[in-house]
Design a protein around this motif. Structure first.
Motif, PDB file in Angstrom:
ATOM      1  N   LEU A 125      -5.208   2.681  -8.864  1.00  0.00           N
ATOM      2  CA  LEU A 125      -3.769   1.871  -8.422  1.00  0.00           C
ATOM      3  C   LEU A 125      -4.367   0.070  -8.542  1.00  0.00           C
ATOM      4  O   LEU A 125      -2.988  -0.179  -9.125  1.00  0.00           O
ATOM      5  CB  LEU A 125      -2.756   2.141  -7.752  1.00  0.00           C
ATOM      6  CG  LEU A 125      -2.513   3.818  -7.156  1.00  0.00           C
ATOM      7  CD1 LEU A 125      -1.770   4.054  -6.331  1.00  0.00           C
ATOM      8  CD2 LEU A 125      -1.346   3.254  -8.389  1.00  0.00           C
ATOM      9  N   SER A 168       3.224   1.799  -2.972  1.00  0.00           N
ATOM     10  CA  SER A 168       2.565   1.880  -4.583  1.00  0.00           C
ATOM     11  C   SER A 168       1.894   2.922  -4.394  1.00  0.00           C
ATOM     12  O   SER A 168       1.877   4.124  -5.506  1.00  0.00           O
ATOM     13  CB  SER A 168       1.164   0.776  -4.195  1.00  0.00           C
ATOM     14  OG  SER A 168       0.173   1.422  -5.406  1.00  0.00           O
ATOM     15  N   LYS A 169       1.330   3.883  -2.844  1.00  0.00           N
ATOM     16  CA  LYS A 169       0.662   5.026  -3.531  1.00  0.00           C
ATOM     17  C   LYS A 169       2.088   6.021  -3.398  1.00  0.00           C
ATOM     18  O   LYS A 169       2.277   7.469  -4.218  1.00  0.00           O
ATOM     19  CB  LYS A 169       0.345   5.224  -2.269  1.00  0.00           C
ATOM     20  CG  LYS A 169      -0.900   5.066  -1.817  1.00  0.00           C
ATOM     21  CD  LYS A 169      -2.013   5.101  -0.654  1.00  0.00           C
ATOM     22  CE  LYS A 169      -2.962   4.152  -0.495  1.00  0.00           C
ATOM     23  NZ  LYS A 169      -3.952   3.698   0.770  1.00  0.00           N
ATOM     24  N   ARG A 170       3.415   5.426  -2.728  1.00  0.00           N
ATOM     25  CA  ARG A 170       4.200   6.701  -3.324  1.00  0.00           C
ATOM     26  C   ARG A 170       4.498   6.983  -4.449  1.00  0.00           C
ATOM     27  O   ARG A 170       5.165   8.072  -4.680  1.00  0.00           O
ATOM     28  CB  ARG A 170       5.439   6.506  -2.022  1.00  0.00           C
ATOM     29  CG  ARG A 170       6.346   7.106  -1.976  1.00  0.00           C
ATOM     30  CD  ARG A 170       7.838   6.723  -0.740  1.00  0.00           C
ATOM     31  NE  ARG A 170       6.823   7.026   0.594  1.00  0.00           N
ATOM     32  CZ  ARG A 170       7.693   6.605   1.534  1.00  0.00           C
ATOM     33  NH1 ARG A 170       8.819   6.015   1.823  1.00  0.00           N
ATOM     34  NH2 ARG A 170       7.112   7.247   2.516  1.00  0.00           N
ATOM     35  N   LEU A 188      -6.839   0.118  -1.975  1.00  0.00           N
ATOM     36  CA  LEU A 188      -6.137   0.834  -2.713  1.00  0.00           C
ATOM     37  C   LEU A 188      -6.428   1.835  -3.791  1.00  0.00           C
ATOM     38  O   LEU A 188      -7.921   1.758  -4.091  1.00  0.00           O
ATOM     39  CB  LEU A 188      -5.093   0.099  -3.548  1.00  0.00           C
ATOM     40  CG  LEU A 188      -4.170  -0.718  -2.803  1.00  0.00           C
ATOM     41  CD1 LEU A 188      -3.593  -2.051  -3.820  1.00  0.00           C
ATOM     42  CD2 LEU A 188      -3.085   0.218  -2.673  1.00  0.00           C
ATOM     43  N   PRO A 189      -5.858   2.690  -3.616  1.00  0.00           N
ATOM     44  CA  PRO A 189      -6.850   3.548  -4.690  1.00  0.00           C
ATOM     45  C   PRO A 189      -7.456   3.624  -5.900  1.00  0.00           C
ATOM     46  O   PRO A 189      -7.112   2.318  -6.637  1.00  0.00           O
ATOM     47  CB  PRO A 189      -6.342   5.054  -5.269  1.00  0.00           C
ATOM     48  CG  PRO A 189      -5.103   4.759  -3.675  1.00  0.00           C
ATOM     49  CD  PRO A 189      -4.909   3.425  -3.873  1.00  0.00           C
ATOM     50  N   GLN A 200       3.186   5.992  -7.395  1.00  0.00           N
ATOM     51  CA  GLN A 200       2.279   5.806  -7.958  1.00  0.00           C
ATOM     52  C   GLN A 200       1.709   4.585  -9.560  1.00  0.00           C
ATOM     53  O   GLN A 200       1.678   4.784 -10.176  1.00  0.00           O
ATOM     54  CB  GLN A 200       1.146   6.721  -9.115  1.00  0.00           C
ATOM     55  CG  GLN A 200       0.813   8.225  -7.705  1.00  0.00           C
ATOM     56  CD  GLN A 200       0.262   8.336  -7.422  1.00  0.00           C
ATOM     57  OE1 GLN A 200      -1.056   7.790  -8.101  1.00  0.00           O
ATOM     58  NE2 GLN A 200      -0.142   7.330  -5.654  1.00  0.00           N
ATOM     59  N   SER A 210       1.047  -1.018   0.100  1.00  0.00           N
ATOM     60  CA  SER A 210       0.313   0.375  -0.160  1.00  0.00           C
ATOM     61  C   SER A 210       0.675   0.652  -0.042  1.00  0.00           C
ATOM     62  O   SER A 210       0.866   2.221  -0.999  1.00  0.00           O
ATOM     63  CB  SER A 210      -0.666  -0.340   0.814  1.00  0.00           C
ATOM     64  OG  SER A 210      -2.166   0.696   1.022  1.00  0.00           O
ATOM     65  N   VAL A 211       1.668   1.243   0.885  1.00  0.00           N
ATOM     66  CA  VAL A 211       2.673   2.619   1.070  1.00  0.00           C
ATOM     67  C   VAL A 211       3.470   3.057  -0.087  1.00  0.00           C
ATOM     68  O   VAL A 211       3.779   4.161  -1.356  1.00  0.00           O
ATOM     69  CB  VAL A 211       3.001   2.222   2.467  1.00  0.00           C
ATOM     70  CG1 VAL A 211       4.755   4.022   2.012  1.00  0.00           C
ATOM     71  CG2 VAL A 211       2.657   2.322   3.811  1.00  0.00           C
TER      72      VAL A 211
END
Length: 278
Positions: A94, A69-71, A90-91, A73, A66-67
């Motif tokens: 993504l 992937s988000k960091r 997850l958004p 993108q 999660s972290v």
């Protein structure tokens, strides 16, 4: 192709495979700080990662997803069952839901899902190819099905699970239910099972065997080395550990004779996919 194990073991798994400027990760089971540090240790730029592929929802395979992937993108590819079981939030932009036997193209790489037996929801392994070199990432294998046999027969680089030594597991402190879960056909491969499978299904195209996902309590690097070294005199043998990344390997350093044979042949990822029963 370049590849390495950033982490491999029952405490966390993360595997890097790249072709040119495009790279993928298979699983992120360690936290983002450790992923970034281990990438830096071998000269990997996190921005090179274009996709993350998740084999299943167990914590040692998704802890850092999660972290990370988000960091950066980065889209995450996983089955619907794995996503449900993971409880990740997850958004929408993504998350990519895939079937277990899907083929996904990322730059010059084709990533093919390989259905397998494991005590998870819709688990799969992955075969990654640039059209010439095939790399199989086979961990968390409950038992050897036709899918796994086919992958081993197609690969130039094989990352294979050697999770436990049978004697250490028997004598160890794990409760009976956990010992049974590990070896009941939906858990993991022992050193013996992995060796027998390797010897039966390896082909002359295999250039590099990486053994990984070792248990911290029920296996040792020395036992794995002892079991396999006698049978790997004609190929490169590496063991991925729990606490440190491997070196960043490059397929161009295969022996010149073997490399020539690999590149003049048309190597195919085609084959019959068999879905293990849930």
């Amino acid at each position: 192709m370049r590849y390495c194990a950033l982490a491999s073991g029952s405490n966390g798994n993360c595997y890097y495979i790249a072709e040119g400027n495009n790279a993928v990760l298979v699983d992120i089971g360690i936290n983002t700080k450790h992923v970034e540090q281990r990438m830096a240790n071998v000269g990997i730029d996190p921005a090179s990662v274009k996709a993350i592929f998740i084999t299943h929802e167990h914590t040692d395979h998704i802890r850092g997803v999660s972290v990370f992937s988000k960091r950066y993108q980065i889209p995450v590819y996983m089955t619907a069952g794995s996503y449900r079981g993971s409880r990740l939030k997850l958004p929408e932009n993504l998350i990519r839901i895939i079937r277990r036997d899907d083929e996904i193209v990322v730059g010059g790489l084709t990533i093919r899902g390989i259905p397998k037996y494991h005590d998870a929801q819709e688990p799969c392994s992955f075969l990654v190819s640039n059209g010439d070199i095939n790399i199989g990432v086979l961990t968390d294998i409950g038992r050897i099905c036709d899918n796994i046999k086919q992958v081993i027969q197609k690969v130039d680089v094989l990352l294979l699970e050697t999770n436990y030594d049978e004697e250490l597991l028997d004598r160890g402190s794990y409760p009976f239910f956990l010992k049974n879960r590990i070896r009941n056909g939906l858990g993991h491969l022992s050193n013996r099972m992995a060796l027998e499978t390797f010897l039966e299904y390896r082909t002359s195209r295999l250039q590099h065997l990486i053994l990984g996902h070792l248990s911290g309590q029920n296996n040792t690097v020395e036992l794995v080395q002892q079991a396999f070294s006698l049978y790997c005199k004609d190929i490169r043998l590496s063991i991925a550990t729990r606490c440190q990344e491997t070196e960043l390997f490059d397929s161009q350093f295969f022996s010149s004779k073997s490399t020539k044979e690999i590149f003049v042949r048309q190597l195919s990822c085609q084959g019959t996919i068999v879905f293990p029963e849930s």
